[in-house]
Design an enzyme around this catalytic site. Sequence first.
Site, mmCIF file in Angstrom:
data_model
loop_
_atom_site.group_PDB
_atom_site.id
_atom_site.type_symbol
_atom_site.label_atom_id
_atom_site.label_comp_id
_atom_site.label_asym_id
_atom_site.label_seq_id
_atom_site.Cartn_x
_atom_site.Cartn_y
_atom_site.Cartn_z
ATOM 1 N N HIS A 92 0.817 -1.229 0.000
ATOM 2 C CA HIS A 92 0.000 0.000 0.000
ATOM 3 C C HIS A 92 0.845 1.272 0.000
ATOM 4 O O HIS A 92 0.596 2.189 -0.778
ATOM 5 C CB HIS A 92 -0.966 -0.020 1.175
ATOM 6 C CG HIS A 92 -1.849 -1.216 1.142
ATOM 7 N ND1 HIS A 92 -2.630 -1.517 0.048
ATOM 8 C CD2 HIS A 92 -2.038 -2.231 2.018
ATOM 9 C CE1 HIS A 92 -3.276 -2.645 0.260
ATOM 10 N NE2 HIS A 92 -2.932 -3.103 1.455
ATOM 11 N N ASP B 181 9.941 -5.850 -4.988
ATOM 12 C CA ASP B 181 9.104 -6.468 -3.951
ATOM 13 C C ASP B 181 9.372 -7.972 -3.941
ATOM 14 O O ASP B 181 9.486 -8.599 -5.006
ATOM 15 C CB ASP B 181 7.616 -6.203 -4.148
ATOM 16 C CG ASP B 181 6.862 -6.390 -2.835
ATOM 17 O OD1 ASP B 181 6.384 -5.388 -2.280
ATOM 18 O OD2 ASP B 181 6.793 -7.549 -2.327
ATOM 19 N N CYS C 206 -7.848 -6.245 4.418
ATOM 20 C CA CYS C 206 -9.190 -6.114 5.011
ATOM 21 C C CYS C 206 -10.166 -7.078 4.342
ATOM 22 O O CYS C 206 -11.201 -7.425 4.909
ATOM 23 C CB CYS C 206 -9.697 -4.685 4.874
ATOM 24 S SG CYS C 206 -9.715 -4.120 3.171
ATOM 25 N N ASP D 140 -7.734 -13.506 24.313
ATOM 26 C CA ASP D 140 -6.911 -12.298 24.471
ATOM 27 C C ASP D 140 -6.433 -12.226 25.918
ATOM 28 O O ASP D 140 -7.130 -12.656 26.839
ATOM 29 C CB ASP D 140 -7.686 -11.031 24.111
ATOM 30 C CG ASP D 140 -6.748 -9.897 23.695
ATOM 31 O OD1 ASP D 140 -6.725 -9.553 22.502
ATOM 32 O OD2 ASP D 140 -6.018 -9.358 24.562
HETATM 33 C C1 LIG Z 1 -5.909 -9.081 7.755
HETATM 34 C C2 LIG Z 1 -5.585 -7.609 7.735
HETATM 35 C C3 LIG Z 1 -6.611 -6.683 7.666
HETATM 36 C C4 LIG Z 1 -6.316 -5.321 7.657
HETATM 37 N N1 LIG Z 1 -7.354 -4.417 7.583
HETATM 38 C C5 LIG Z 1 -7.087 -3.099 7.527
HETATM 39 C C6 LIG Z 1 -8.141 -2.154 7.373
HETATM 40 O O1 LIG Z 1 -9.321 -2.511 7.285
HETATM 41 N N2 LIG Z 1 -7.807 -0.843 7.351
HETATM 42 C C7 LIG Z 1 -6.519 -0.411 7.440
HETATM 43 O O2 LIG Z 1 -6.274 0.816 7.380
HETATM 44 N N3 LIG Z 1 -5.496 -1.294 7.579
HETATM 45 C C8 LIG Z 1 -5.751 -2.615 7.625
HETATM 46 N N4 LIG Z 1 -4.737 -3.520 7.774
HETATM 47 C C9 LIG Z 1 -3.366 -3.028 7.947
HETATM 48 C C10 LIG Z 1 -2.737 -2.737 6.595
HETATM 49 O O3 LIG Z 1 -2.834 -3.870 5.751
HETATM 50 C C11 LIG Z 1 -1.262 -2.353 6.761
HETATM 51 O O4 LIG Z 1 -1.190 -1.229 7.582
HETATM 52 C C12 LIG Z 1 -0.693 -2.061 5.380
HETATM 53 O O5 LIG Z 1 -0.564 -3.261 4.658
HETATM 54 C C13 LIG Z 1 0.670 -1.377 5.452
HETATM 55 O O6 LIG Z 1 1.122 -1.199 4.140
HETATM 56 P P1 LIG Z 1 2.686 -1.134 3.822
HETATM 57 O O7 LIG Z 1 2.787 -1.014 2.341
HETATM 58 O O8 LIG Z 1 3.327 -0.093 4.659
HETATM 59 O O9 LIG Z 1 3.289 -2.498 4.343
HETATM 60 P P2 LIG Z 1 3.031 -4.027 3.929
HETATM 61 O O10 LIG Z 1 1.605 -4.230 3.541
HETATM 62 O O11 LIG Z 1 3.579 -4.828 5.047
HETATM 63 O O12 LIG Z 1 3.924 -4.228 2.617
HETATM 64 C C14 LIG Z 1 5.308 -4.248 2.656
HETATM 65 C C15 LIG Z 1 5.806 -4.728 1.312
HETATM 66 O O13 LIG Z 1 7.233 -4.756 1.337
HETATM 67 C C16 LIG Z 1 7.709 -5.969 0.743
HETATM 68 N N5 LIG Z 1 9.025 -6.250 1.326
HETATM 69 C C17 LIG Z 1 9.339 -6.353 2.634
HETATM 70 N N6 LIG Z 1 10.659 -6.583 2.799
HETATM 71 C C18 LIG Z 1 11.185 -6.625 1.549
HETATM 72 C C19 LIG Z 1 12.509 -6.839 1.040
HETATM 73 N N7 LIG Z 1 13.542 -7.030 1.854
HETATM 74 N N8 LIG Z 1 12.688 -6.829 -0.304
HETATM 75 C C20 LIG Z 1 11.633 -6.626 -1.158
HETATM 76 N N9 LIG Z 1 10.380 -6.424 -0.715
HETATM 77 C C21 LIG Z 1 10.157 -6.413 0.605
HETATM 78 C C22 LIG Z 1 6.633 -6.996 1.091
HETATM 79 O O14 LIG Z 1 6.649 -8.089 0.197
HETATM 80 C C23 LIG Z 1 5.353 -6.157 0.986
HETATM 81 O O15 LIG Z 1 4.802 -6.198 -0.320
HETATM 82 C C24 LIG Z 1 -4.986 -4.886 7.746
HETATM 83 C C25 LIG Z 1 -3.956 -5.823 7.810
HETATM 84 C C26 LIG Z 1 -4.244 -7.172 7.783
HETATM 85 C C27 LIG Z 1 -3.130 -8.161 7.809
HETATM 86 N N1 LIG Z 2 -10.369 -2.578 10.575
HETATM 87 C C1 LIG Z 2 -9.105 -2.159 10.547
HETATM 88 O O1 LIG Z 2 -8.812 -0.976 10.438
HETATM 89 C C2 LIG Z 2 -8.015 -3.178 10.691
HETATM 90 C C3 LIG Z 2 -8.288 -4.530 10.490
HETATM 91 C C4 LIG Z 2 -7.255 -5.447 10.664
HETATM 92 C C5 LIG Z 2 -5.995 -5.009 11.016
HETATM 93 N N2 LIG Z 2 -5.749 -3.688 11.181
HETATM 94 C C6 LIG Z 2 -4.431 -3.214 11.632
HETATM 95 O O2 LIG Z 2 -3.433 -4.213 11.468
HETATM 96 C C7 LIG Z 2 -2.536 -4.221 12.585
HETATM 97 C C8 LIG Z 2 -2.436 -5.602 13.174
HETATM 98 O O3 LIG Z 2 -3.708 -6.022 13.683
HETATM 99 P P1 LIG Z 2 -3.785 -7.026 14.908
HETATM 100 O O4 LIG Z 2 -5.206 -7.408 15.112
HETATM 101 O O5 LIG Z 2 -2.756 -8.084 14.737
HETATM 102 O O6 LIG Z 2 -3.269 -6.133 16.119
HETATM 103 P P2 LIG Z 2 -4.094 -5.319 17.251
HETATM 104 O O7 LIG Z 2 -3.109 -4.428 17.869
HETATM 105 O O8 LIG Z 2 -5.339 -4.733 16.699
HETATM 106 O O9 LIG Z 2 -4.552 -6.442 18.293
HETATM 107 C C9 LIG Z 2 -3.664 -7.310 18.924
HETATM 108 C C10 LIG Z 2 -4.420 -7.972 20.074
HETATM 109 O O10 LIG Z 2 -3.625 -9.062 20.544
HETATM 110 C C11 LIG Z 2 -3.672 -9.057 21.959
HETATM 111 N N3 LIG Z 2 -2.475 -9.755 22.420
HETATM 112 C C12 LIG Z 2 -1.203 -9.309 22.448
HETATM 113 N N4 LIG Z 2 -0.378 -10.284 22.872
HETATM 114 C C13 LIG Z 2 -1.151 -11.376 23.112
HETATM 115 C C14 LIG Z 2 -0.886 -12.700 23.530
HETATM 116 N N5 LIG Z 2 0.357 -13.109 23.789
HETATM 117 N N6 LIG Z 2 -1.926 -13.547 23.663
HETATM 118 C C15 LIG Z 2 -3.184 -13.161 23.388
HETATM 119 N N7 LIG Z 2 -3.490 -11.911 22.970
HETATM 120 C C16 LIG Z 2 -2.493 -11.045 22.826
HETATM 121 C C17 LIG Z 2 -3.757 -7.596 22.345
HETATM 122 O O11 LIG Z 2 -4.299 -7.432 23.643
HETATM 123 C C18 LIG Z 2 -4.677 -7.047 21.254
HETATM 124 O O12 LIG Z 2 -6.031 -7.137 21.628
HETATM 125 C C19 LIG Z 2 -3.070 -3.191 13.573
HETATM 126 O O13 LIG Z 2 -2.349 -1.995 13.443
HETATM 127 C C20 LIG Z 2 -4.512 -2.988 13.128
HETATM 128 O O14 LIG Z 2 -5.014 -1.683 13.422
HETATM 129 C C21 LIG Z 2 -6.751 -2.768 11.047
#
Ligand SMILES: Cc1cc2nc3c(=O)[nH]c(=O)nc-3n(C[C@H](O)[C@H](O)[C@H](O)COP(=O)(O)OP(=O)(O)OC[C@H]3O[C@@H](n4cnc5c(N)ncnc54)[C@H](O)[C@@H]3O)c2cc1C
Ligand SMILES: NC(=O)c1ccc[n+]([C@@H]2O[C@H](COP(=O)([O-])OP(=O)(O)OC[C@H]3O[C@@H](n4cnc5c(N)ncnc54)[C@H](O)[C@@H]3O)[C@@H](O)[C@H]2O)c1
Length: 444
Positions: free
Chosen positions: A11, A33, A43, A179
């Site tokens: 992203h 990448d 998401c 949790d």
């Molecule tokens: C299940 C899930 C749901 C989420 N839902 C939301 C949401 O609803 N709203 C929201 O705002 N955020 C959400 N997030 C969080 C969001 O996805 C992250 O904050 C976001 O992906 C960050 O983007 P980024 O590009 O900084 O990093 P990343 O997504 O971690 O991307 C890093 C990139 O760098 C590449 N890379 C790393 N190291 C190297 C290397 N050495 N050489 C080459 N390439 C490399 C990786 O392959 C990757 O493509 C969610 C995350 C997850 C996992």
């Molecule tokens: N809707 C959204 O905006 C969305 C959705 C998914 C992910 N994300 C982002 O992605 C990132 C990662 O999400 P996440 O859910 O992994 O982190 P998070 O920080 O949202 O939640 C982590 C949870 O794990 C718990 N925890 C920590 N250590 C633990 C342990 N040893 N055993 C059991 N529970 C433990 C914490 O108390 C917390 O509730 C966050 O920055 C989140 O905001 C955002």
Amino acid sequence: MSKVVLVGANHAGTACANTLLDNYPEHELVIFDRNNNISYLGCGTALWVGRQIESPDGLFYCSKDVFESKNATVYIETEVTHIDFKAKKITAKNKEGKEIVESYDKLVLATGSLPIQPKLPGINLEGVQSVKLFQDAVAADKRMSDPNIKSVAVVGAGYIGVEIAEAVHRRGKKAYLFDVRDTSLCGYYDAELTHDMDAVLQKNGVNLHLNESVVSIDGDTKVTGITTNKGNYQVDMVVLAIGFNPNTALGRDHLKIFGKNQAYLVDLHQQTSDPDVFAIGDCATVFSNALQDTAYIALATNAVRSGIVAAHNLAGTKIASNGVQGSNGISIFGYNMVSTGLTLRAAKEAGFQAMVTEFEDLQRPAFMKENHPVKIRIVYDGDTRRILGAQMASYEDISMGIHMFSLAIEQKITIDHLKLVDIFFLPHFNQPYNYITMAAITAK
Ligand SMILES: Cc1cc2nc3c(=O)[nH]c(=O)nc-3n(C[C@H](O)[C@H](O)[C@H](O)COP(=O)(O)OP(=O)(O)OC[C@H]3O[C@@H](n4cnc5c(N)ncnc54)[C@H](O)[C@@H]3O)c2cc1C
Ligand SMILES: NC(=O)c1ccc[n+]([C@@H]2O[C@H](COP(=O)([O-])OP(=O)(O)OC[C@H]3O[C@@H](n4cnc5c(N)ncnc54)[C@H](O)[C@@H]3O)[C@@H](O)[C@H]2O)c1
């Protein structure tokens, strides 16, 4: 014209690359990448795994081809393994093992974050997984289709954990959600609201286990159970969702890092301590307007904006980030929660004389049929009266209201100013004495 090398094209990297390529085509851009796909919207994982959407196809919004059509050189499935910051050279290895060396004038690090892996017995058993990449979503989905997988333990009731627990339940499996804290979503909302989410989860069939820490994941080669400080549970799969760490291995020996978690320290231009190196997205810090200080908040929204800011600055157009509030939202079994800035607990921990005002009311006048209650909490500084955070929860779609609070925190608006803010009224949407105004008016 300068040569820009970008490491990481999810992203943050995608936003940076597109901003640079669209606005400053005179610069040469080389993108690396290590993944085989880019711009995957995490998401969508819970939505797809829980079959709220039928296919993951729409969860990508950019590709290697898009960058190449704009004249970038793109290496995917190619991992950057070393950066010589003095010689301004990066070394990478592609999937065939071939080494690639590129020099740069400006470097952008967009290497994101990695899911935290706890050191637990059984962590490497088959059936234990994180949900970060598209590949993880594919693996989780495959397991959900396996009739032998009947029970799933989700560890961490934060954003990912709560969403995945809902998805597991929707796929007809028994979902346990653990949790260590005493409520779900504790990083985003105060207990007054999260207890409602806890009840929503339980009412819909998720087995919520709070105040429980995992001691081991059990099994010989495959997961057969999970043991916590309170008991043993028979499960066939474990999803780990206990937060992210910034992925900063490439540069943390050279660049200044944030003491709390080793993210790259950046200024409002996304510039690191090395003037030719920018860092964006989950591998970098943000400036929190609520705290008026450096912080770490891993969100796709922050990542995208930081990528745009970096692209302009490295191309010579000085623009500063607005800072962030960490605005976020979640929707589980139809229950919607949104928040921005600091919770009351976080504000107190940060040293503010934090106060809170709360209000609950129907979204629309009582004579309107379609109607649900809405809860709002506004956190403010008792000394300066500055708004520090806001949280709302309802079966209504109240999501847009949080944007106003995000701007209020950014602009240092006081709780008293909010009392007379012009908020429209129409019975289809809201009440003349709406809950936002009422929460402000009743603030002590
Ligand atoms: C299940 C899930 C749901 C989420 N839902 C939301 C949401 O609803 N709203 C929201 O705002 N955020 C959400 N997030 C969080 C969001 O996805 C992250 O904050 C976001 O992906 C960050 O983007 P980024 O590009 O900084 O990093 P990343 O997504 O971690 O991307 C890093 C990139 O760098 C590449 N890379 C790393 N190291 C190297 C290397 N050495 N050489 C080459 N390439 C490399 C990786 O392959 C990757 O493509 C969610 C995350 C997850 C996992
Ligand atoms: N809707 C959204 O905006 C969305 C959705 C998914 C992910 N994300 C982002 O992605 C990132 C990662 O999400 P996440 O859910 O992994 O982190 P998070 O920080 O949202 O939640 C982590 C949870 O794990 C718990 N925890 C920590 N250590 C633990 C342990 N040893 N055993 C059991 N529970 C433990 C914490 O108390 C917390 O509730 C966050 O920055 C989140 O905001 C955002």
